[in-house]
Motif scaffolding. Structure first.
Motif, PDB file in Angstrom:
ATOM      1  N   HIS A  93     -43.292  18.227 -35.508  1.00 17.19           N
ATOM      2  CA  HIS A  93     -42.574  17.366 -36.457  1.00 17.19           C
ATOM      3  C   HIS A  93     -42.036  18.243 -37.567  1.00 17.19           C
ATOM      4  O   HIS A  93     -42.228  19.453 -37.532  1.00 17.19           O
ATOM      5  CB  HIS A  93     -43.468  16.235 -36.985  1.00 17.19           C
ATOM      6  CG  HIS A  93     -44.673  16.689 -37.758  1.00 17.19           C
ATOM      7  ND1 HIS A  93     -45.724  17.352 -37.176  1.00 17.19           N
ATOM      8  CD2 HIS A  93     -44.989  16.580 -39.081  1.00 17.19           C
ATOM      9  CE1 HIS A  93     -46.646  17.616 -38.096  1.00 17.19           C
ATOM     10  NE2 HIS A  93     -46.216  17.167 -39.262  1.00 17.19           N
ATOM     11  N   HIS A  95     -42.579  18.566 -40.945  1.00 19.82           N
ATOM     12  CA  HIS A  95     -43.277  18.965 -42.179  1.00 19.82           C
ATOM     13  C   HIS A  95     -43.382  20.483 -42.332  1.00 19.82           C
ATOM     14  O   HIS A  95     -43.589  21.212 -41.364  1.00 19.82           O
ATOM     15  CB  HIS A  95     -44.679  18.336 -42.224  1.00 19.82           C
ATOM     16  CG  HIS A  95     -44.646  16.875 -42.523  1.00 19.82           C
ATOM     17  ND1 HIS A  95     -45.652  16.012 -42.145  1.00 19.82           N
ATOM     18  CD2 HIS A  95     -43.722  16.117 -43.177  1.00 19.82           C
ATOM     19  CE1 HIS A  95     -45.340  14.784 -42.553  1.00 19.82           C
ATOM     20  NE2 HIS A  95     -44.188  14.824 -43.172  1.00 19.82           N
ATOM     21  N   ASP A  97     -45.601  22.489 -43.333  1.00 16.14           N
ATOM     22  CA  ASP A  97     -46.790  23.242 -42.918  1.00 16.14           C
ATOM     23  C   ASP A  97     -46.849  23.399 -41.394  1.00 16.14           C
ATOM     24  O   ASP A  97     -47.824  23.919 -40.857  1.00 16.14           O
ATOM     25  CB  ASP A  97     -48.074  22.583 -43.440  1.00 16.14           C
ATOM     26  CG  ASP A  97     -48.244  21.144 -42.992  1.00 16.14           C
ATOM     27  OD1 ASP A  97     -47.235  20.437 -42.865  1.00 16.14           O
ATOM     28  OD2 ASP A  97     -49.389  20.731 -42.758  1.00 16.14           O
ATOM     29  N   HIS A  98     -45.788  22.919 -40.719  1.00  7.33           N
ATOM     30  CA  HIS A  98     -45.684  23.088 -39.264  1.00  7.33           C
ATOM     31  C   HIS A  98     -44.407  23.831 -38.882  1.00  7.33           C
ATOM     32  O   HIS A  98     -44.287  24.316 -37.763  1.00  7.33           O
ATOM     33  CB  HIS A  98     -45.705  21.723 -38.555  1.00  7.33           C
ATOM     34  CG  HIS A  98     -46.991  20.977 -38.755  1.00  7.33           C
ATOM     35  ND1 HIS A  98     -47.949  20.867 -37.774  1.00  7.33           N
ATOM     36  CD2 HIS A  98     -47.494  20.347 -39.846  1.00  7.33           C
ATOM     37  CE1 HIS A  98     -48.980  20.180 -38.247  1.00  7.33           C
ATOM     38  NE2 HIS A  98     -48.734  19.863 -39.507  1.00  7.33           N
ATOM     39  N   HIS A 160     -46.557   9.560 -36.993  1.00  3.43           N
ATOM     40  CA  HIS A 160     -46.784  10.278 -38.260  1.00  3.43           C
ATOM     41  C   HIS A 160     -45.454  10.406 -39.016  1.00  3.43           C
ATOM     42  O   HIS A 160     -45.408  10.297 -40.248  1.00  3.43           O
ATOM     43  CB  HIS A 160     -47.383  11.642 -37.919  1.00  3.43           C
ATOM     44  CG  HIS A 160     -47.517  12.596 -39.057  1.00  3.43           C
ATOM     45  ND1 HIS A 160     -48.277  12.336 -40.171  1.00  3.43           N
ATOM     46  CD2 HIS A 160     -46.988  13.840 -39.257  1.00  3.43           C
ATOM     47  CE1 HIS A 160     -48.214  13.370 -40.997  1.00  3.43           C
ATOM     48  NE2 HIS A 160     -47.431  14.282 -40.477  1.00  3.43           N
ATOM     49  N   ASP A 179     -49.519  16.059 -35.983  1.00  4.40           N
ATOM     50  CA  ASP A 179     -50.203  15.305 -37.046  1.00  4.40           C
ATOM     51  C   ASP A 179     -50.372  13.820 -36.734  1.00  4.40           C
ATOM     52  O   ASP A 179     -50.786  13.048 -37.612  1.00  4.40           O
ATOM     53  CB  ASP A 179     -49.464  15.478 -38.373  1.00  4.40           C
ATOM     54  CG  ASP A 179     -49.814  16.794 -39.037  1.00  4.40           C
ATOM     55  OD1 ASP A 179     -50.600  17.562 -38.453  1.00  4.40           O
ATOM     56  OD2 ASP A 179     -49.287  17.064 -40.135  1.00  4.40           O
TER      57      ASP A 179
HETATM   58 ZN   LIG Z   1     -47.402  16.476 -40.967  1.00  2.00          ZN
END
Ligand SMILES: [Zn+2]
Length: 293
Positions: A93, A95, A97-98, A160, A179
């Motif tokens: 996805h 975000h 942090d990914h 998510h 997530d």
């Molecule tokens: Zn996430």
């Protein structure tokens, strides 16, 4: 903003917080820990979303890439598994942090793959032509035929976020949930503003439960390795929370009154500093009432 709680749960959960404020990230303090899942697949724990690495005769590809600042450590950890640079990066996805390492890995030659909505959201954030953007995007599903494995990337709508992909390694009997699965003992972060929903999370989790075996290794987006039993517990907790929230919404109507009533209180679960109970309650409220502003 971060509580200095000492439990493992809080430590893991606060790593998610850094996801949302990478400015506070000190790369030198982060250790990348590699766990072998089978002959070809590893999971890398660092700061941010859990990374899966598929390593084989044709080379390496990874699922998610945490933060740009951690790319040197991640690359070093991958190099211990295989001397080749990553050929592909799959994003579960959008975000940060990914996907934070996308640019670094793309500039080192990797092709980033993700759902169309990940492309759309990263394009809005980084602009057209940015190396953060996937070069390949897909709608419902896609299969990556590499290293003798046929990895299935399957989109689950409005879970998510609105661009989630779960990656199934059928031959290896391993799945990466992104997530959709926060394995931290609490309730998930449902990114309502990013197109996520409580029902979408429940649908996705149930669908994965229905399609895997008791011995399938389950990689969560955050937290330690899990399995089907862990997913069932998680699904049951979210279902219970949803029921409590629906009762409270029926009784108290407004968000303010629902927050006041504290419907999630009786669950007695631990909350991360960045995702306190009030925020979870608010996100569940907005998702379950369809009020997304
Ligand atoms: Zn996430």
């Amino acid at each position: 903003m971060i509580n200095n709680r000492t439990s493992r749960l809080a430590a893991l959960a606060s790593s998610v917080l850094v996801a949302l404020s990478s400015a506070t990230l000190h790369a030198e303090e982060v250790q990348i820990k590699t766990q072998k899942l089978d002959d070809n697949i590893y999971v890398l724990f660092g700061r941010g979303g859990n990374i899966a690495a598929h390593v084989g005769e044709q080379g390496t590809y990874i699922i998610d890439d945490q933060f740009a600042k951690l790319a040197p450590q991640i690359k070093a950890a991958l190099k211990e598994l295989n001397p080749n640079a990553a050929e592909f990066v799959i994003n579960t996805h959008y975000h940060g942090d990914h996907t934070g390492g996308n640019e670094v890995f793309a500039q080192a030659g990797a092709h980033v793959i993700a759902h169309h909505n990940v492309h759309k959201r990263l394009q809005e954030k980084h602009g057209e032509g940015s190396d953060f953007l996937p070069r390949l995007s897909f709608g419902q599903d896609m299969t990556l035929h590499f290293n003798g494995e046929h990895a299935r990337l399957v989109h689950f709508a409005h879970a998510h976020t609105d661009g989630d992909a779960v990656v199934f390694f059928d031959d290896a009997n391993i799945v990466h949930m992104g997530d959709i699965y926060f394995n931290l003992g609490g309730l998930p972060f449902v990114d309502v503003d990013g197109g996520g929903s409580v029902d979408g999370v429940l649908n996705a989790v149930q669908s994965v439960i229905d399609s895997i075996g008791d011995d399938t290794q389950v990689i969560p987006g955050h937290g330690p390795m899990s399995n089907k039993a862990g997913l069932k517990t998680y699904h049951a907790l979210i279902t219970k929370a949803k029921g409590m929230m629906l009762d409270a919404i029926k009784q108290h109507k407004t968000l303010e009154a629902v927050l006041e009533a504290d419907p999630l209180g009786p669950l007695e679960i631990e909350y991360a500093g960045w995702l306190p109970k009030e925020r979870v309650t608010t996100l569940f409220y907005r998702s379950l009432t369809g009020e997304i502003n």
